[in-house]
Design a protein around this motif. Sequence first.
Motif, PDB file in Angstrom:
ATOM      1  N   ASP A 146       0.861  -1.359  -0.027  1.00 59.15           N
ATOM      2  CA  ASP A 146      -0.015   0.031  -0.129  1.00 59.15           C
ATOM      3  C   ASP A 146       0.881   1.239  -0.045  1.00 59.15           C
ATOM      4  O   ASP A 146       2.160   1.124   0.487  1.00 59.15           O
ATOM      5  N   GLU A 147       0.082   2.448  -0.492  1.00 56.30           N
ATOM      6  CA  GLU A 147       0.886   3.585  -0.537  1.00 56.30           C
ATOM      7  C   GLU A 147       1.717   3.991   0.618  1.00 56.30           C
ATOM      8  O   GLU A 147       2.709   4.529   0.720  1.00 56.30           O
ATOM      9  N   ASN A 169       6.035   4.432   1.609  1.00 52.40           N
ATOM     10  CA  ASN A 169       6.518   5.829   1.984  1.00 52.40           C
ATOM     11  C   ASN A 169       7.418   6.054   2.827  1.00 52.40           C
ATOM     12  O   ASN A 169       7.369   5.806   3.931  1.00 52.40           O
TER      13      ASN A 169
END
Length: 327
Positions: A300-301, A305
């Motif tokens: 997932d994003e 990150n």
Amino acid sequence: MRKVLKILVVVVLVLANAAALALAVFSFTGEIDFGRKQSNRPNIGEKLNLTIPEDPEELKTFAYELYALANKNFKELENAAYSVNSTTTMQMSSIKLPVYGHRYFVKNGADLLYLDYSFVTNPAVATLMGFMAKDTTMYAERCFTTGDIGYMYAEKTLEPTFTLGENSVTYNADWNNLYYAKQKDKPIYHAGQTEDFEYTDQLIRPETIKNAEVTYVKSEGYYRLVLDLDVDNPLTTSKTQPNLRQSSGAADAHYTYMRETIEIWDNGYFKYFLSVDHWEGQGVVLMKSIIEYETVFLYDEASLNFSNYQYADELISMVRNNQMRSK
């Protein structure tokens, strides 16, 4: 990235000479839950249409090939992450000495962030560890590399603390008081490297699998592999046995049990991996250890990150601006 903690062996030998005191002080129950995230199916690739064989030997080959595909896909995937919870428990008679760890691995292309935290929660055991070898049981390590440099820059500091939230963990580490700052070898993790990626150092091959169970969880879209590895086959531990004996200090140290529980999304990408290894060796006393290594793969994003991980931005800035320290 498994660890055989030599300090635990030393502690066991100390306790062997003070068993009565140890039995009274070093009892431990419970474990740390560092807030496990759930894997999300990456939106890439096509669904695999596989038929699970019934023949036991064919099933071993099927399991290996599915595992090999997941390794290949992970290496070639541009962006991926995983989170690890681990417990290493050294045991002598009824004395148990657990060390807990939590690790994060995040890659964006050839950029790689790796964070490693290790804790001892039993106060009496922590006191012993503090005297003998904090650097292997009570530490925080942060590492980063890019495609422009041929090494991984690493910093380690000792005695971090943590606070558990409902679904998260917050760490407190003093990066101004370093145990070391140095260069380390890069692991295999991205498509530009020529070597093959394998998630575990225990060799999973058709001939090293003793028993295999494979099921397809249709409702969630993943394959579940339960593999008992053959600890009597030298190939299984050809990468890990020498390190085990060196780290434990026991010349006859050997693995007695290995089970790998692997979940792979039906597009061929890792979902979950649980390794449970048992080993024993004869020193001054018989030493036994259980290593549990639980990994959740994340796509997932938010998980991809770098800035969402504590202490990452400062480290990355140092590397990118060639301001790395040495100690």
